[in-house]
Enzyme design. Sequence first.
Site, PDB file in Angstrom:
ATOM      1  N   ASP A 133       0.812  -1.223   0.000  1.00  0.00           N
ATOM      2  CA  ASP A 133       0.000   0.000   0.000  1.00  0.00           C
ATOM      3  C   ASP A 133       0.848   1.278   0.000  1.00  0.00           C
ATOM      4  O   ASP A 133       0.693   2.142   0.889  1.00  0.00           O
ATOM      5  CB  ASP A 133      -0.907   0.039   1.254  1.00  0.00           C
ATOM      6  CG  ASP A 133      -1.700  -1.251   1.435  1.00  0.00           C
ATOM      7  OD1 ASP A 133      -2.146  -1.817   0.433  1.00  0.00           O
ATOM      8  OD2 ASP A 133      -1.874  -1.673   2.602  1.00  0.00           O
ATOM      9  N   GLU A 135     -11.616   0.109  -3.075  1.00  0.00           N
ATOM     10  CA  GLU A 135     -10.948   0.606  -1.873  1.00  0.00           C
ATOM     11  C   GLU A 135      -9.747   1.445  -2.286  1.00  0.00           C
ATOM     12  O   GLU A 135      -9.650   1.843  -3.444  1.00  0.00           O
ATOM     13  CB  GLU A 135     -10.551  -0.559  -0.945  1.00  0.00           C
ATOM     14  CG  GLU A 135      -9.731  -1.648  -1.593  1.00  0.00           C
ATOM     15  CD  GLU A 135      -9.362  -2.774  -0.634  1.00  0.00           C
ATOM     16  OE1 GLU A 135      -9.744  -2.728   0.543  1.00  0.00           O
ATOM     17  OE2 GLU A 135      -8.671  -3.704  -1.073  1.00  0.00           O
TER      18      GLU A 135
END
Length: 448
Positions: free
Chosen positions: A35, A209
């Site tokens: 991420d 997301e």
Amino acid sequence: MRNLKSCLLLFIFLTCITNYLFAQNPFILDQFTADPSARVFEGRVYVYPSHDILSGEGRGRAGWFCMEDYHVFSSPNLVDWTDHGVIVSQNQVNWVDSTSYSLWAPDCIDRNGKYYFYFPAGIKDKTHGRGFGIGVAVSDKPYGPFIPEAEPIKNVHGIDPNLFIDQDGQAYLYWSMGNIYVAKLQENMLELASEPQVIEGLPGEGLKEGPYLFERQGIYYLTYPHVQNKIERLEYAIGDNPMGPFKVAGVIMDESPTGCWTNHQSIINFNNQWYLFYHHNDLSPHFDKNRSIRVDSLFFNQDGTIKKVIPTLRGVGLTEASQEIQLDRYSLKSDEGASVAFLDSLKTFAGWKTVLEGANAWIQYNSVNWGSHKLKSLQMRALSKTGGTLQIRLNKSDGPLLARVDIPKGDEWSIVDSRVKNYKSGIHNLVVLLQDNQRVEIDWISFK
Ligand code: FUB
């Protein structure tokens, strides 16, 4: 006492400030990272990733994401990376349930000389709400020390915070929880200034997301991982207002060919080039919750749409000829006889090797900088049970011959030296070709 203090300082220096001379993908090789939120602060690139670890007894949930702290990494050139060590840990934040190991995707932004680090985590006191909250830690420097706020941001429940400050100074917080949400932030960057709203115009079906918003030439790009088919791919939508509505505009990166379920992106412009940061489970091919961060160049079409990014192992930047060049992070290879494998499949952090098998198998590594110094010899760490001769060529598999290297027959890795006969200065692609019908494994090659 003084000695003890010096030892402690030396220990902190050695453990926190480490240079990893890798421009290739993945670019952090001593721990799992995921991420990546990349930012340019004070002329350097900072990357704030999640820090995947393996769950264990009393540590997280088996077979699931497990994260207990965050590191930050920085680089002046996207090639040499410094690990600044841990900036926030779950045990250090009052409101976080420290049994949850749930420090998922973070982000960081600067405002008025302060750095605001946003992170999601499982909430300890359920009176603040159930599930994930999003907290903030504040610092005077992009690498910390960060001081966490005592409470998570009120009225925000979800994961994957992302921050954007528009040219008029208005700050926005984006996050996800099935859908993607946005709210304005107050000047203090710690409280909402508007009610959360679901972003309109994104695909209705399939998990979305990891929002990441940036602006270019008046267009707002909202990028996000989305499960259109079975696993996530990176998509984007465009609009003329940071709060939307947006219009789906395309795919930035296709699904992982090897099935890594998640991907997660950030996009920056650094020295007039756009870059996509993302992740893949390179160092953990059998468990896709232990991921590694990557970077590749990103380009726009004339009409402002984004060209699809094809993930590479080579990554970005120049590699100095005098470094240990990891050919296994190749740019191109022959259709037959060239492959990549872990040096030790039980110790993946040790990295990879190139295997050449059969006459004329070759591997090409682009953008090596020979500079203007005469590098008259080369060294190679190699192993060959059959013995074999390698040709070192420039630019392509039938390009100018730089050297021949005879790898002796043996069962152990050895460092083999050879003379470079045909020196060329400047930046070239490097090709290593197996001359005979043998098998040679190569760890690295370096020029002296
Ligand atoms: O790293 C945990 C979660 O996986 C992130 O929050 C999501 O974006 C996905 O990458």
